[in-house]
Design an enzyme around this catalytic site. Structure first.
Site, PDB file in Angstrom:
ATOM      1  N   LEU A  67       4.856 -10.826   3.918  1.00  0.00           N
ATOM      2  CA  LEU A  67       4.458 -11.859   2.964  1.00  0.00           C
ATOM      3  C   LEU A  67       5.073 -13.223   3.269  1.00  0.00           C
ATOM      4  O   LEU A  67       4.572 -14.245   2.796  1.00  0.00           O
ATOM      5  CB  LEU A  67       4.833 -11.431   1.543  1.00  0.00           C
ATOM      6  N   GLU A  97       7.366  -8.431 -17.745  1.00  0.00           N
ATOM      7  CA  GLU A  97       8.637  -9.159 -17.690  1.00  0.00           C
ATOM      8  C   GLU A  97       8.450 -10.665 -17.814  1.00  0.00           C
ATOM      9  O   GLU A  97       9.410 -11.390 -18.075  1.00  0.00           O
ATOM     10  CB  GLU A  97       9.373  -8.833 -16.394  1.00  0.00           C
ATOM     11  N   SER A 113       3.391  -8.770 -14.500  1.00  0.00           N
ATOM     12  CA  SER A 113       4.313  -7.859 -15.177  1.00  0.00           C
ATOM     13  C   SER A 113       4.594  -8.319 -16.602  1.00  0.00           C
ATOM     14  O   SER A 113       4.593  -9.523 -16.899  1.00  0.00           O
ATOM     15  CB  SER A 113       5.631  -7.797 -14.392  1.00  0.00           C
ATOM     16  N   SER A 133      10.270  -5.720  -6.668  1.00  0.00           N
ATOM     17  CA  SER A 133       9.852  -5.419  -8.036  1.00  0.00           C
ATOM     18  C   SER A 133      10.937  -4.778  -8.895  1.00  0.00           C
ATOM     19  O   SER A 133      10.641  -4.341 -10.011  1.00  0.00           O
ATOM     20  CB  SER A 133       8.623  -4.491  -8.004  1.00  0.00           C
ATOM     21  N   ARG A 193      10.741   0.203 -23.751  1.00  0.00           N
ATOM     22  CA  ARG A 193       9.634  -0.290 -22.953  1.00  0.00           C
ATOM     23  C   ARG A 193       8.342   0.390 -23.388  1.00  0.00           C
ATOM     24  O   ARG A 193       8.354   1.457 -23.997  1.00  0.00           O
ATOM     25  CB  ARG A 193       9.859  -0.012 -21.459  1.00  0.00           C
ATOM     26  N   HIS A 214       4.919   1.245 -15.870  1.00  0.00           N
ATOM     27  CA  HIS A 214       4.091   2.400 -15.558  1.00  0.00           C
ATOM     28  C   HIS A 214       4.794   3.258 -14.506  1.00  0.00           C
ATOM     29  O   HIS A 214       5.357   2.751 -13.550  1.00  0.00           O
ATOM     30  CB  HIS A 214       2.695   1.980 -15.098  1.00  0.00           C
ATOM     31  N   LYS A 247       7.552 -13.614 -11.194  1.00  0.00           N
ATOM     32  CA  LYS A 247       6.229 -13.165 -11.624  1.00  0.00           C
ATOM     33  C   LYS A 247       5.537 -14.209 -12.497  1.00  0.00           C
ATOM     34  O   LYS A 247       4.309 -14.347 -12.472  1.00  0.00           O
ATOM     35  CB  LYS A 247       6.349 -11.841 -12.384  1.00  0.00           C
ATOM     36  N   TYR A 296      13.361 -11.710 -11.647  1.00  0.00           N
ATOM     37  CA  TYR A 296      12.076 -11.066 -11.347  1.00  0.00           C
ATOM     38  C   TYR A 296      10.982 -11.604 -12.265  1.00  0.00           C
ATOM     39  O   TYR A 296       9.883 -11.936 -11.813  1.00  0.00           O
ATOM     40  CB  TYR A 296      12.190  -9.555 -11.504  1.00  0.00           C
ATOM     41  N   ILE A 322       0.807  -1.221   0.000  1.00  0.00           N
ATOM     42  CA  ILE A 322       0.000   0.000   0.000  1.00  0.00           C
ATOM     43  C   ILE A 322       0.837   1.267   0.000  1.00  0.00           C
ATOM     44  O   ILE A 322       0.392   2.316  -0.471  1.00  0.00           O
ATOM     45  CB  ILE A 322      -0.962   0.003   1.218  1.00  0.00           C
ATOM     46  N   GLU A 334      18.579  -8.666 -20.996  1.00  0.00           N
ATOM     47  CA  GLU A 334      17.612  -7.580 -21.127  1.00  0.00           C
ATOM     48  C   GLU A 334      16.462  -8.010 -22.028  1.00  0.00           C
ATOM     49  O   GLU A 334      16.668  -8.416 -23.169  1.00  0.00           O
ATOM     50  CB  GLU A 334      18.296  -6.347 -21.733  1.00  0.00           C
TER      51      GLU A 334
END
Length: 341
Positions: free
Chosen positions: A65, A133, A131, A90, A223, A185, A159, A155, A10, A287
């Site tokens: 978590l 990704e 994501s 992230s 991106r 974003h 995900k 990552y 949050i 990448e």
């Protein structure tokens, strides 16, 4: 009775904007915080200091978590009608340095939440922030909900697991669980370690004479960048849909790191070529490329579409950094205005 939403992560960029959106829509909002979180320096500090919200519409709970017992106890107490899972490690670059921690939080944290949701006395609608990704180096452009998963970094792997396990629980246990496959974003609240924020802040700092240069890795990396405020609207719309499904949220346009640099430095009336230096140490081992999203499904079924263009977003981020650096506010630790439950 007002709908109750629980949000992991949050205090981050997405979590703070989502909290504002849900409060505007009449929700009671419960934030799940890790024990090391400093609320007084978070993006929701302006909300939890509001006396109209204190233990009335906004509540915070300590629940890591990796602590299934506390998570279960907390969610049984809240009994949310909607749960938005945004928390996790992230940062893609950092995931190469701490791959185990990334998978523990991002992958296994999602599984723990799904297991708990199966046991809640009332059904809860679950949103998982996936994501782009997960696609890695896709063979097709643009990518949609049916594009094969093929991550190329830790990552993305974490995900990918989380995204698949959401689908498994949706199909096997009839849990209302949706994936929002979010392409990049940004916003003025973006974390300092992300390249867009790094560039915008550097441009403002150089303009003010606080720094002299900016070092970056691969300027050609591209991106599909959108505005975080548009994407949290998509999160909410996902859980209002009649059935749980996966949705891609993207602009459908790609831009390079160099594009970000050019816009940010131009906003500060600077020649970026005189200020930006390439640093090979910042080039990632692997990448992703060709990442561009097809959000047709979200547009057709949810009525969602991005509202902010790329240039306006980067200019706004840079100007925000300039205001912050030009008139920095000294940090004054303050006691929380209410107890943490």
């Amino acid at each position: 009775m007002a709908p109750r939403a629980a949000i992991t992560g949050i205090t981050g960029q997405d979590g703070s904007y989502l909290t504002e959106l849900l409060l505007e829509k009449g929700y009671d909002v419960h934030g799940l915080l890790r024990r090391t979180c400093d609320l007084s320096r978070s993006w929701i500090s302006h909300l939890y200091r509001d006396p109209k919200l204190q233990e009335r519409r906004l509540f915070v709970h300590y629940a890591d978590l990796d602590d299934a017992t506390t998570l279960r106890r907390t969610l049984l107490r809240i009994r949310p009608t909607e749960l938005y899972h945004l928390a996790g490690q992230s940062h893609v670059g950092l995931s190469f340095e701490i791959p185990e921690a990334t998978c523990q939080l991002t992958a296994m944290g999602t599984l723990r939440l799904l297991e708990i949701l199966r046991d809640l006395p009332e059904p809860t609608r679950f949103f998982h922030a996936s994501s782009s990704e997960i696609f890695g180096r896709p063979e097709v452009m643009p990518q949609n909900e049916m594009t094969p998963i093929a991550p190329v970094n830790p990552y993305g792997c974490a995900k990918a697991f989380a995204t698949q396990i959401v689908r498994v629980y949706r199909e096997s246990y009839r849990v209302y669980a949706s994936n929002g496959i979010l392409f990049n974003h940004e916003s003025p609240r973006r974390g300092a370690g992300f390249v867009t924020r790094k560039i915008c802040r550097a441009a403002a700092a150089i303009r003010l004479g606080l720094e002299r240069e900016l070092r970056l890795g691969d300027l050609s990396a591209q991106r599909d960048w959108g505005d975080a405020r548009d994407y949290v609207r998509g999160m909410w719309h996902s859980l209002q849909h009649s059935a749980a499904e996966d949705f891609v949220f993207a602009t459908g346009q790609t831009h390079s790191v160099q594009d970000v640099v050019e816009i940010a430095f131009a906003a500060m009336d600077l020649d970026w070529k005189a200020c930006v230096k390439r640093d090979e140490r910042l080039v990632r081992p692997a990448e992703p490329n060709r990442l561009i999203g097809d959000s047709a499904k979200a547009r057709d079924l949810l009525g969602w579409k991005p509202q902010t263009d790329f240039r306006s977003l980067i200019v706004a981020m840079t100007e925000s950094e300039h205001r912050s650096l030009a008139a920095p506010q000294p940090f004054q630790p303050q006691p929380l205005p209410w107890r943490i439950v």
